[in-house]
Design an enzyme around this catalytic site. Structure first.
Site, PDB file in Angstrom:
ATOM      1  CB  CYS A   1      -1.070  -0.111   1.250  1.00  0.00           C
ATOM      2  SG  CYS A   1      -1.875   1.609   1.399  1.00  0.00           S
TER       3      CYS A   1
ATOM      4  CG  ASN B   1      -2.098   6.652  -0.115  1.00  0.00           C
ATOM      5  OD1 ASN B   1      -1.277   7.515  -0.495  1.00  0.00           O
ATOM      6  ND2 ASN B   1      -3.067   6.246  -0.697  1.00  0.00           N
TER       7      ASN B   1
ATOM      8  CG  ASN C   1      -0.857  -3.574  -5.045  1.00  0.00           C
ATOM      9  OD1 ASN C   1      -0.153  -2.991  -5.872  1.00  0.00           O
ATOM     10  ND2 ASN C   1      -1.557  -2.930  -4.015  1.00  0.00           N
TER      11      ASN C   1
ATOM     12  CG  ASN D   1      -6.026  -3.061  -5.968  1.00  0.00           C
ATOM     13  OD1 ASN D   1      -6.793  -3.062  -4.815  1.00  0.00           O
ATOM     14  ND2 ASN D   1      -4.952  -3.797  -5.668  1.00  0.00           N
TER      15      ASN D   1
ATOM     16  CD  GLU E   1      -7.198   0.783  -2.184  1.00  0.00           C
ATOM     17  OE1 GLU E   1      -6.225  -0.034  -1.606  1.00  0.00           O
ATOM     18  OE2 GLU E   1      -7.329   1.955  -1.586  1.00  0.00           O
TER      19      GLU E   1
ATOM     20  CB  CYS F   1      -5.106   3.300  -4.338  1.00  0.00           C
ATOM     21  SG  CYS F   1      -4.251   1.897  -4.658  1.00  0.00           S
TER      22      CYS F   1
ATOM     23  N   GLY G   1      -2.110   2.384  -6.714  1.00  0.00           N
ATOM     24  CA  GLY G   1      -2.946   2.778  -7.805  1.00  0.00           C
ATOM     25  C   GLY G   1      -2.616   3.968  -8.407  1.00  0.00           C
TER      26      GLY G   1
END
Length: 285
Positions: free
Chosen positions: A71, A73, A163, A196, A214, A223, A226
């Site tokens: 992730c 963030n 991811n 995602n 997500e 994200c 993302g």
């Protein structure tokens, strides 16, 4: 359990210092603390743990209890936590994740971290590495490829940033009914590990706006991986320069793809919301 709630552009997680706390059932804890009515309220749980291969390890769980690889963030908030709470005095650190080891540079102002630049590593573009099932088994990349969802044809570009992401360009991100179409993308048969999905609109050669659905959490305000996927996809499709401001619901991230080094860099803020403690005796931990 002592915890700190933190957010990066509104992408909020419950952070636990597992150098001193022990969580035996993080999936159930994540579901409990993420509940915005009966728990703390978050997009998931992030455990800050010791690592044998990096300065720290980040273990991330989504709001539905599923394990997440990475992730963007969240990892910026990990960097802020370990510095602000005295776990390190270094301004360049490494963090182990399921998506690989990430390297972070911290900008410190008045003794606190204000911005974090993350070396997100190389984007993975091969369908098997994302993973996405290609229509043509010989396809080496998924770029502007058709995808039928609920009877409508969309065009997707697949990117893994540790991811899985698929980026879809639309004319109007604000008018999308993500609650309706998000789950159909997430659980589409072309995505064997779910996906995602970023719905993006190019504003100019240096700016893209997006919304994200997500997997395991639904729509979130931001994200980081993302945003990196959107920047990479926009560059691959010839829509933007190599340095892009990505505008998310929670704020802006600066994304740069250094093609020579084949590395993506993400720069953005991280904030502490509050510290607290919560009683976990009612759940199986």
């Amino acid at each position: 359990m002592e915890f700190t709630k933190m957010q990066g552009l509104g992408n909020d997680y419950v952070y636990v210092n597992c150098l001193k706390e022990t969580i035996k059932n993080p999936a159930e804890v994540s579901k409990f603390v993420s509940d915005r009515h009966f728990g703390i309220g978050s997009d998931g749980l992030i455990m800050i743990c010791p690592s044998k291969v990096a300065d720290f390890e980040m273990r991330m769980y989504n709001a539905d209890g599923s394990r997440g690889e990475m992730c963007g963030n969240g990892i910026r908030c990990v960097a802020k936590y370990v510095y602000d709470y005295g776990l390190t005095d270094k301004t360049s650190i490494s963090v182990e994740t399921l998506g690989g080891i990430k390297y972070l540079d911290l900008t410190v102002e008045d003794g606190k971290v204000s911005l974090v630049k993350v070396d997100m590593g190389s984007p993975r573009l091969a369908p098997s590495q994302i993973p996405i099932v290609p229509e043509n088994p010989e396809d080496t990349r998924i770029i502007d490829a058709p995808l039928e969802v609920e009877g409508k044809i969309y065009y997707m570009t697949g990117v893994s940033m540790g991811n899985p992401h698929t980026v879809v360009y639309v004319d109007d991100v604000k008018g999308l009914d993500l609650l309706k179409i998000g789950p159909s993308f997430e659980n589409h048969k072309r995505f064997p590990e779910r996906i995602n999905t970023e719905f993006a609109h190019v504003l100019d050669r240096k700016t893209v706006e997006m919304r994200v659905w997500e997997r395991g959490s639904g729509e979130t305000l931001a994200c980081g991986t993302g945003a990196c996927a959107v920047a990479v996809a926009s560059i691959l499709n010839g829509l933007t320069e190599d340095r892009v401001t990505v505008k998310l619901l929670g704020g802006d991230l600066l994304i740069e793809w250094d093609k020579e080094a084949d590395k993506v860099y993400m720069t953005g803020p991280a904030k502490v919301v509050f510290d607290g403690e919560i009683d976990l005796t009612d759940i199986d931990v």
